[in-house]
Design an enzyme around this catalytic site. Sequence first.
Site, mmCIF file in Angstrom:
data_model
loop_
_atom_site.group_PDB
_atom_site.id
_atom_site.type_symbol
_atom_site.label_atom_id
_atom_site.label_comp_id
_atom_site.label_asym_id
_atom_site.label_seq_id
_atom_site.Cartn_x
_atom_site.Cartn_y
_atom_site.Cartn_z
ATOM 1 N N LYS A 103 -20.165 14.516 43.896
ATOM 2 C CA LYS A 103 -20.188 15.104 45.227
ATOM 3 C C LYS A 103 -21.630 15.316 45.671
ATOM 4 O O LYS A 103 -22.437 15.894 44.946
ATOM 5 C CB LYS A 103 -19.444 16.446 45.198
ATOM 6 N N HIS A 105 -22.500 16.841 48.626
ATOM 7 C CA HIS A 105 -22.618 17.899 49.628
ATOM 8 C C HIS A 105 -22.026 19.183 49.038
ATOM 9 O O HIS A 105 -21.477 19.171 47.937
ATOM 10 C CB HIS A 105 -21.892 17.514 50.918
#
Length: 218
Positions: A103, A105
């Site tokens: 991921k 973000h």
Amino acid sequence: MEAYKREFIEFLQGAGVLKFGDFTAKSGRKIPYFVNAGMIKTGDQISKMGEFYAKAYFDKLGKKPTVLYGPAYKGIPLSISAAVALSKNGLDVPFFFNRKEVKDHGEGGTFVGYVPQAGEEIVIIEDVITAGTAIRESMEILKHVEGTKVVATFIMVDRKEKGQTEKGAMQEIEEQFGFPVYSVVDVYDIIEYLSEDSANEENVTRIKNYLAVNGAKA
């Protein structure tokens, strides 16, 4: 056969986790039976599964505090249910799991859940081992968790198959990484259970024939 093994095999069949037919394992081998933790789909089923893992954990590690790691995707609910079952029996341990895609973000990163600290010991919670492919993938991921050590892996079923050599896949993992792999039952327990009913004769024969070719020789 020990009562808990019979209970576990009956549970696996009743939940559709243990099936017989023609399947392809992650290793690429064509197999006559399949153990698929992805078939666990109710609260009662995953709760019972966690209890079996907890029983194996206490049997092998006692009340040793560790951190549970569940490899995505099937290992995620298994590790969580095991953590819940351990907690209900007096051992509160943290857990974490990996993302298939990192991921970029929010909090970011590869892992979700607890962040293991230097000096802590990790236990991998998996479903099965065929050739050891999934465990090696997990070890490649976990090597980035600095200062920690994997001390054991727990699985549902030991398929008793050879790995990259004639040795058993579990034995290869133990020798390569230096930690034991424990299972609730193995394929010979399943054969013993099936052999009690003549209606299972074909499946028993197919599994035995498969092991004659792919079974561990050492």
